[in-house]
Write a protein that holds these residues in place. Structure first.
Motif, mmCIF file in Angstrom:
data_model
loop_
_atom_site.group_PDB
_atom_site.id
_atom_site.type_symbol
_atom_site.label_atom_id
_atom_site.label_comp_id
_atom_site.label_asym_id
_atom_site.label_seq_id
_atom_site.Cartn_x
_atom_site.Cartn_y
_atom_site.Cartn_z
ATOM 1 N N GLU A 182 -26.073 -57.459 0.965
ATOM 2 C CA GLU A 182 -27.027 -56.846 0.040
ATOM 3 C C GLU A 182 -27.111 -57.615 -1.277
ATOM 4 N N LYS A 183 -25.953 -58.088 -1.783
ATOM 5 C CA LYS A 183 -25.932 -58.719 -3.109
ATOM 6 C C LYS A 183 -26.723 -60.022 -3.160
ATOM 7 N N ALA A 184 -26.920 -60.683 -1.995
ATOM 8 C CA ALA A 184 -27.670 -61.947 -1.979
ATOM 9 C C ALA A 184 -28.974 -61.809 -1.207
ATOM 10 N N PHE A 185 -29.403 -60.559 -0.995
ATOM 11 C CA PHE A 185 -30.510 -60.292 -0.085
ATOM 12 C C PHE A 185 -31.803 -61.004 -0.475
ATOM 13 N N TRP A 186 -32.308 -60.772 -1.687
ATOM 14 C CA TRP A 186 -33.618 -61.301 -2.056
ATOM 15 C C TRP A 186 -33.620 -62.818 -2.170
#
Length: 285
Positions: free
Chosen positions: A257-261
């Protein structure tokens, strides 16, 4: 097998978050109105619903084997228990707040002031570390009204959104402690209860890992597969399956999630199309 006894807050946000966690772990508990105890129908666990301030003491004394409590309450209590796991929810902070019209130039602004708080140990530690002498008024509730009634010059209280401070004419000026829900345990758990605790931790870890990751499916031209696979390595490696359209493949993987975008942008730039993102309910590693 005996039941492990787990103490959780009887009401409030921490109580709701704790109950939701156990439900996500597949552990059923009967939440009848006003109940102070509940035995799970599908797991060796008995739940005790208590005041949050009492939980560390109950766990230390062995009345409860485990407990979920705010880290701020645990540290303030100074009870001899094991911090088993930080749970990542019910996050808040303990902060100094002063009347809005006053200025704050750092810790020295508190020199010789009166500060109202429900957390005298944590506040004393902060003041000592900063070489500040102040008069601490310990009160059990409604800390934020202390300046307006002349009891104190400042307050040290738990802050989530800050709206309560604002509504009482205060402003947050100094954070002194970060807190979140923690799982604590009695220092003398039996071998049987340690075994049950390991099962609980296995389930909690699976739930939390799922919350931190997303399942991703995308279509990619075969000549771009090495670059795309490098972007989304997954738990071991992505799953790659040929599409009916020649020269294209479907790629399945997991993204944090923390590196998703950042990863999504990189995938698009690498030629990925038809990107689908799906929540993960549980994740077993």
């Amino acid at each position: 097998m005996q039941n492990i006894r787990i103490a959780i807050q009887k009401s409030g946000r921490l109580s709701e978050d704790s109950i939701d966690l156990f439900k996500e772990c597949g552990i059923k508990l009967d939440m009848g109105k006003g109940r102070l105890k509940s035995v799970s129908s599908n797991f060796n666990a008995e739940f005790l619903f208590l005041r949050d301030d009492d939980i560390p003491g109950y766990v230390e004394d062995g009345v409860a084997d485990l407990g979920i409590v705010g880290e701020n309450v645990l540290v303030e209590s100074a009870k001899k228990v094991n911090l088993v796991k930080k749970l990542g929810f019910s996050k808040c902070r303990l902060s100094i707040a002063i009347p809005r019209e006053e200025s704050f130039e750092g810790p020295q602004s508190l020199q010789n002031k009166s500060i109202a708080t429900s957390y005298p140990k944590l506040l004393s530690k902060y003041l000592k570390e900063n070489g500040i002498k102040a008069n601490i008024h310990e009160i059990s509730g409604s800390v934020e009204i202390a300046p307006s009634i002349g009891l104190a010059d400042a307050v040290c209280d738990i802050v989530s959104s800050g709206s309560t401070l604002l509504s009482n004419g205060l402003k947050e000026v100094q954070e002194i402690f970060k807190s979140e829900a923690v799982l604590i345990g009695n220092k003398n758990l039996s071998a049987e209860n340690k075994s049950i605790l390991e099962k609980i931790l296995f389930r909690i870890n699976a739930v939390q890992k799922a919350q931190d990751n997303k399942y991703i499916l995308l279509n990619a031209p075969n000549d771009k597969l090495p670059e795309i696979i490098n972007i989304i390595a997954g738990m071991k490696s992505p799953t790659v399956m040929p599409l009916a359209v020649e020269g294209w493949s479907s790629v399945h993987s997991v993204l944090e999630e923390k590196a998703f975008w950042e990863k999504i942008e990189a995938l698009r730039n690498a030629g990925a199309q038809g990107i689908l993102v799906i929540p993960i309910e549980k994740m077993i590693l």
